[in-house]
Motif scaffolding. Structure first.
Motif, PDB file in Angstrom:
ATOM      1  N   PRO A  76       0.795  -1.225   0.000  1.00 16.72           N
ATOM      2  CA  PRO A  76       0.000   0.000   0.000  1.00 16.72           C
ATOM      3  C   PRO A  76       0.828   1.277   0.000  1.00 16.72           C
ATOM      4  N   GLY A  77       2.039   1.233   0.552  1.00 13.43           N
ATOM      5  CA  GLY A  77       2.851   2.440   0.624  1.00 13.43           C
ATOM      6  C   GLY A  77       2.248   3.488   1.528  1.00 13.43           C
ATOM      7  N   ALA A  78       1.369   3.058   2.425  1.00 12.24           N
ATOM      8  CA  ALA A  78       0.611   3.998   3.246  1.00 12.24           C
ATOM      9  C   ALA A  78       1.413   4.619   4.377  1.00 12.24           C
ATOM     10  N   CYS A  79       2.302   3.883   4.990  1.00 13.47           N
ATOM     11  CA  CYS A  79       2.974   4.418   6.174  1.00 13.47           C
ATOM     12  C   CYS A  79       4.087   5.404   5.831  1.00 13.47           C
ATOM     13  N   ARG A  80       4.688   5.252   4.673  1.00 10.41           N
ATOM     14  CA  ARG A  80       5.760   6.127   4.176  1.00 10.41           C
ATOM     15  C   ARG A  80       7.060   6.029   4.985  1.00 10.41           C
ATOM     16  N   VAL A  81       7.177   5.038   5.838  1.00 10.12           N
ATOM     17  CA  VAL A  81       8.406   4.870   6.612  1.00 10.12           C
ATOM     18  C   VAL A  81       9.547   4.371   5.724  1.00 10.12           C
ATOM     19  N   CYS A  82       9.212   3.710   4.627  1.00 14.25           N
ATOM     20  CA  CYS A  82      10.238   3.124   3.754  1.00 14.25           C
ATOM     21  C   CYS A  82      10.710   4.078   2.659  1.00 14.25           C
ATOM     22  N   VAL A  83      10.482   5.372   2.823  1.00 16.26           N
ATOM     23  CA  VAL A  83      10.882   6.306   1.765  1.00 16.26           C
ATOM     24  C   VAL A  83      12.385   6.282   1.542  1.00 16.26           C
ATOM     25  N   VAL A  84      12.752   6.480   0.283  1.00 15.09           N
ATOM     26  CA  VAL A  84      14.148   6.567  -0.125  1.00 15.09           C
ATOM     27  C   VAL A  84      14.285   7.698  -1.129  1.00 15.09           C
ATOM     28  N   GLU A  85      15.520   8.081  -1.356  1.00 14.55           N
ATOM     29  CA  GLU A  85      15.807   9.106  -2.348  1.00 14.55           C
ATOM     30  C   GLU A  85      16.234   8.416  -3.640  1.00 14.55           C
ATOM     31  N   VAL A  86      15.600   8.759  -4.737  1.00 15.55           N
ATOM     32  CA  VAL A  86      15.978   8.239  -6.047  1.00 15.55           C
ATOM     33  C   VAL A  86      16.480   9.419  -6.865  1.00 15.55           C
TER      34      VAL A  86
ATOM     35  N   THR B 295      10.424  13.877  -5.630  1.00 15.14           N
ATOM     36  CA  THR B 295      10.115  13.675  -4.214  1.00 15.14           C
ATOM     37  C   THR B 295      10.719  12.355  -3.752  1.00 15.14           C
ATOM     38  N   LEU B 296      10.680  12.145  -2.452  1.00 15.52           N
ATOM     39  CA  LEU B 296      11.067  10.842  -1.914  1.00 15.52           C
ATOM     40  C   LEU B 296      10.017   9.831  -2.350  1.00 15.52           C
ATOM     41  N   VAL B 297      10.407   8.587  -2.511  1.00 15.82           N
ATOM     42  CA  VAL B 297       9.474   7.556  -2.972  1.00 15.82           C
ATOM     43  C   VAL B 297       9.375   6.426  -1.958  1.00 15.82           C
ATOM     44  N   ALA B 298       8.209   5.802  -1.896  1.00 19.46           N
ATOM     45  CA  ALA B 298       8.004   4.643  -1.034  1.00 19.46           C
ATOM     46  C   ALA B 298       8.669   3.447  -1.708  1.00 19.46           C
ATOM     47  N   SER B 299       9.681   2.905  -1.088  1.00 17.88           N
ATOM     48  CA  SER B 299      10.452   1.825  -1.709  1.00 17.88           C
ATOM     49  C   SER B 299       9.646   0.543  -1.874  1.00 17.88           C
ATOM     50  N   CYS B 300       8.594   0.356  -1.074  1.00 15.68           N
ATOM     51  CA  CYS B 300       7.791  -0.866  -1.177  1.00 15.68           C
ATOM     52  C   CYS B 300       6.893  -0.867  -2.408  1.00 15.68           C
ATOM     53  N   CYS B 301       6.692   0.285  -3.018  1.00 12.08           N
ATOM     54  CA  CYS B 301       5.807   0.407  -4.190  1.00 12.08           C
ATOM     55  C   CYS B 301       6.551   0.745  -5.473  1.00 12.08           C
TER      56      CYS B 301
ATOM     57  N   ALA C  58      12.620  12.723   6.971  1.00 11.99           N
ATOM     58  CA  ALA C  58      11.259  12.380   6.527  1.00 11.99           C
ATOM     59  C   ALA C  58      10.716  11.204   7.331  1.00 11.99           C
ATOM     60  N   ARG C  59      11.526  10.185   7.530  1.00 10.53           N
ATOM     61  CA  ARG C  59      11.092   9.019   8.317  1.00 10.53           C
ATOM     62  C   ARG C  59      10.771   9.419   9.756  1.00 10.53           C
ATOM     63  N   ARG C  60      11.637  10.253  10.316  1.00 15.73           N
ATOM     64  CA  ARG C  60      11.428  10.719  11.700  1.00 15.73           C
ATOM     65  C   ARG C  60      10.097  11.471  11.806  1.00 15.73           C
ATOM     66  N   LEU C  61       9.809  12.337  10.852  1.00 14.17           N
ATOM     67  CA  LEU C  61       8.567  13.099  10.858  1.00 14.17           C
ATOM     68  C   LEU C  61       7.355  12.176  10.747  1.00 14.17           C
ATOM     69  N   VAL C  62       7.424  11.182   9.871  1.00 17.71           N
ATOM     70  CA  VAL C  62       6.316  10.230   9.719  1.00 17.71           C
ATOM     71  C   VAL C  62       6.040   9.521  11.036  1.00 17.71           C
ATOM     72  N   ILE C  63       7.076   9.053  11.696  1.00 21.12           N
ATOM     73  CA  ILE C  63       6.902   8.344  12.975  1.00 21.12           C
ATOM     74  C   ILE C  63       6.348   9.292  14.027  1.00 21.12           C
TER      75      ILE C  63
END
Length: 98
Positions: free
Chosen positions: A45-55, A60-66, A85-90
């Motif tokens: 789903p890419g819903a949590c956005r914790v897995c974001v990475v820079e491409v 923008t940052l992208v959800a690596s699971c999607c 970004a991960r810190r902010l999401v959490i």
């Protein structure tokens, strides 16, 4: 599975199949990307956005699971931008109480 796509994750050249995501190929190569909503055998789903990475060259940052891999892709999993970004999401998840 024919691995014919060459990409770079955190400076490491890896090969992947066209149907793989950044998260899948990172895990196969011992590169840790945290997740909350990704479970093996389910849709991504890419819903949590914790897995974001820079491409490289992505706006923008992208959800690596999607995000499917693509030839020549350059991925960074541990930049300051990604970690912030991960810190902010959490923090937002924690504050919402969900």
């Amino acid at each position: 599975m024919d691995k014919n796509i060459l990409l770079t994750i955190d400076g490491k050249e890896v090969t992947a199949s066209p149907e793989q995501t950044i998260l899948e190929i990172a895990r196969e190569n011992g590169i840790y990307i945290p997740t909350l909503c990704h479970y093996e055998g389910t849709t991504n789903p890419g819903a949590c956005r914790v897995c974001v990475v820079e491409v490289e060259n992505a706006r923008t940052l992208v959800a690596s699971c999607c995000m499917p891999v693509s030839p020549g892709m350059i991925v960074k999993t541990d930049t300051k931008r990604v970690m912030d970004a991960r810190r902010l999401v959490i923090e937002l998840l924690w504050a919402s109480g969900d």
